[in-house]
Scaffold this active site. Structure first.
Site, PDB file in Angstrom:
ATOM      1  N   HIS A 140      67.729  56.731  77.459  1.00 35.41           N
ATOM      2  CA  HIS A 140      68.882  55.875  77.734  1.00 35.41           C
ATOM      3  C   HIS A 140      68.794  55.182  79.091  1.00 35.41           C
ATOM      4  O   HIS A 140      69.519  54.225  79.324  1.00 35.41           O
ATOM      5  CB  HIS A 140      70.150  56.734  77.666  1.00 35.41           C
ATOM      6  CG  HIS A 140      71.431  55.962  77.529  1.00 35.41           C
ATOM      7  ND1 HIS A 140      71.642  55.028  76.533  1.00 35.41           N
ATOM      8  CD2 HIS A 140      72.572  55.987  78.268  1.00 35.41           C
ATOM      9  CE1 HIS A 140      72.859  54.530  76.655  1.00 35.41           C
ATOM     10  NE2 HIS A 140      73.443  55.084  77.693  1.00 35.41           N
ATOM     11  N   TRP A 141      67.924  55.683  79.967  1.00 29.84           N
ATOM     12  CA  TRP A 141      67.819  55.140  81.326  1.00 29.84           C
ATOM     13  C   TRP A 141      66.528  54.344  81.491  1.00 29.84           C
ATOM     14  O   TRP A 141      65.625  54.733  82.225  1.00 29.84           O
ATOM     15  CB  TRP A 141      67.848  56.272  82.349  1.00 29.84           C
ATOM     16  CG  TRP A 141      69.201  56.855  82.590  1.00 29.84           C
ATOM     17  CD1 TRP A 141      70.410  56.365  82.206  1.00 29.84           C
ATOM     18  CD2 TRP A 141      69.471  58.078  83.306  1.00 29.84           C
ATOM     19  NE1 TRP A 141      71.415  57.190  82.632  1.00 29.84           N
ATOM     20  CE2 TRP A 141      70.877  58.239  83.312  1.00 29.84           C
ATOM     21  CE3 TRP A 141      68.663  59.021  83.937  1.00 29.84           C
ATOM     22  CZ2 TRP A 141      71.498  59.334  83.928  1.00 29.84           C
ATOM     23  CZ3 TRP A 141      69.277  60.103  84.550  1.00 29.84           C
ATOM     24  CH2 TRP A 141      70.671  60.257  84.554  1.00 29.84           C
TER      25      TRP A 141
ATOM     26  N   GLY B 293      78.570  55.421  82.135  1.00 26.79           N
ATOM     27  CA  GLY B 293      79.804  56.164  82.333  1.00 26.79           C
ATOM     28  C   GLY B 293      79.706  57.670  82.253  1.00 26.79           C
ATOM     29  O   GLY B 293      80.720  58.333  82.052  1.00 26.79           O
ATOM     30  N   GLY B 294      78.531  58.258  82.406  1.00 28.16           N
ATOM     31  CA  GLY B 294      78.412  59.704  82.355  1.00 28.16           C
ATOM     32  C   GLY B 294      78.973  60.372  83.597  1.00 28.16           C
ATOM     33  O   GLY B 294      79.290  59.712  84.589  1.00 28.16           O
TER      34      GLY B 294
ATOM     35  N   ASN C  30      72.741  54.793  89.137  1.00 28.32           N
ATOM     36  CA  ASN C  30      72.084  54.100  88.034  1.00 28.32           C
ATOM     37  C   ASN C  30      71.035  53.106  88.509  1.00 28.32           C
ATOM     38  O   ASN C  30      69.962  52.999  87.909  1.00 28.32           O
ATOM     39  CB  ASN C  30      73.116  53.356  87.183  1.00 28.32           C
ATOM     40  CG  ASN C  30      73.596  54.144  85.977  1.00 28.32           C
ATOM     41  OD1 ASN C  30      74.104  53.569  85.023  1.00 28.32           O
ATOM     42  ND2 ASN C  30      73.446  55.449  86.001  1.00 28.32           N
TER      43      ASN C  30
ATOM     44  N   ARG D  25      74.922  64.581  91.089  1.00 28.80           N
ATOM     45  CA  ARG D  25      75.836  64.122  90.047  1.00 28.80           C
ATOM     46  C   ARG D  25      77.018  65.091  89.887  1.00 28.80           C
ATOM     47  O   ARG D  25      78.147  64.662  89.623  1.00 28.80           O
ATOM     48  CB  ARG D  25      75.090  63.976  88.716  1.00 28.80           C
ATOM     49  CG  ARG D  25      73.963  62.960  88.712  1.00 28.80           C
ATOM     50  CD  ARG D  25      74.401  61.576  88.389  1.00 28.80           C
ATOM     51  NE  ARG D  25      75.031  61.427  87.105  1.00 28.80           N
ATOM     52  CZ  ARG D  25      74.830  60.389  86.300  1.00 28.80           C
ATOM     53  NH1 ARG D  25      73.991  59.423  86.641  1.00 28.80           N
ATOM     54  NH2 ARG D  25      75.479  60.292  85.158  1.00 28.80           N
TER      55      ARG D  25
ATOM     56  N   ASN E 251      74.615  48.677  81.676  1.00 32.40           N
ATOM     57  CA  ASN E 251      74.011  49.852  81.055  1.00 32.40           C
ATOM     58  C   ASN E 251      75.105  50.695  80.399  1.00 32.40           C
ATOM     59  O   ASN E 251      76.075  51.064  81.058  1.00 32.40           O
ATOM     60  CB  ASN E 251      73.265  50.667  82.119  1.00 32.40           C
ATOM     61  CG  ASN E 251      72.805  52.022  81.626  1.00 32.40           C
ATOM     62  OD1 ASN E 251      73.030  53.039  82.256  1.00 32.40           O
ATOM     63  ND2 ASN E 251      72.145  52.045  80.498  1.00 32.40           N
TER      64      ASN E 251
END
Length: 302
Positions: free
Chosen positions: A276-277, A51-52, A60, A198, A119
């Protein structure tokens, strides 16, 4: 195997809003190369993104799609408020709100039972869906999931969440780069191209309002407790693979411990030198670990 974004993109109207998704299946040749026990027996795999700012199904999981699509019908969904999906105001807690639309899409696609992978924010949506519709979810893969991650030692908000809030207050390229930098250990992945892509998505019409509405659902006194999924972890009955980057600065590794203890059929895989990815920073290992976990599933007669 390569997949062009436009070739696999689809849309559907679910409860009055447009949901964008990507749908790819193994070719006949790839199916023929699979072990006989797997041919036609693998359930579809649905992936839900984080959700960034500027997040979407493709940002993603687009790079991961070709690998997974060799073995599974793989569906990437833009959750409400993200990517090509509509951006309505969130009603109630976001996890429950988004899960409603995911289930609606699965109904339209005629998918009665799937494996579900989420994720971060998508992990929270995936868990809520599995809790509310247990028969629809076979196995569950949760990647540094929101709502379930309970930081026992790290301060809240974490570094990644602080950077996220700073972008919300000041949506600049510099703030976005600082946020993305917390996603990975390997800083060479934080390219100018990625930041520009992004940033364009994060500042597109309706995106900032959608992110604010999503964020408010986790702070509103009437809805925030519904997002504390760790309190319901004991109710999960699916085999659950928890995956974490050892250096995750958004949902740190200590956040996995309560989930690992409470989920009856949980196991944990930790990727070293990874943030995180995991699907990006440890792409091939992530695919192998996930595929092996899902291939251990056996459908039983109802």
């Amino acid at each position: 195997m390569t997949l062009a974004q436009d070739d696999v993109r689809r849309t559907a109207t679910v409860d009055g809003i447009t949901i964008s998704y990507y749908d790819s299946s193994p070719s006949d040749e790839e199916v023929a190369q699979q072990p006989s026990r797997d041919r036609g027996s693998r359930l579809p795999l649905v992936m839900l993104h984080g959700g960034g700012p500027g997040a979407s199904a493709w940002s993603n999981f687009g790079a991961a799609l070709p690998g997974f699509a060799q073995d599974f019908r793989t569906i990437l969904i833009d959750q409400p408020g993200f990517g090509g999906s509509d951006k309505p105001p969130v009603e109630g807690n976001y996890y429950r709100f988004a899960a409603k639309y995911v289930i609606g899409l699965l109904d339209q696609l005629g998918l009665d039972r799937v494996h579900l992978l989420g994720n971060s924010l998508g992990g929270g949506t995936a868990m809520r869906l599995a809790l509310e519709h247990p028969r629809r979810v076979a196995r569950l893969v949760l990647m540094g999931p929101g709502g379930l991650s309970l930081n026992l030692f790290h301060a809240d908000p974490t570094e990644g969440v602080r950077r996220l809030m700073e972008f919300g207050a000041n949506p600049s390229r510099e703030a976005l780069r600082a946020f993305i930098s917390t996603m990975v250990v390997n800083q060479s992945l934080v390219t100018d191209e990625l930041v520009e892509e992004r940033f364009a998505d994060a500042t597109a019409p309706g995106s900032r309002e959608a992110m604010a509405s999503m964020g408010a659902s986790f702070w509103n006194p009437d809805t925030f407790e519904d997002g504390m999924l760790w309190r319901e972890a004991h109710r999960l009955r699916q085999h659950t693979l928890l995956t974490w980057g050892r250096e995750d600065r958004v949902n740190p590794l200590d956040g996995a411990l309560v989930a690992l203890k409470l989920i009856p059929k949980a196991q944990l895989h930790v990727f070293p030198n990874c943030g995180h990815w995991a699907q990006i920073e440890a792409a091939e290992e992530f695919r192998q670990v996930t595929t092996q976990f899902l291939d251990n599933h056996v459908e039983r007669a109802k």
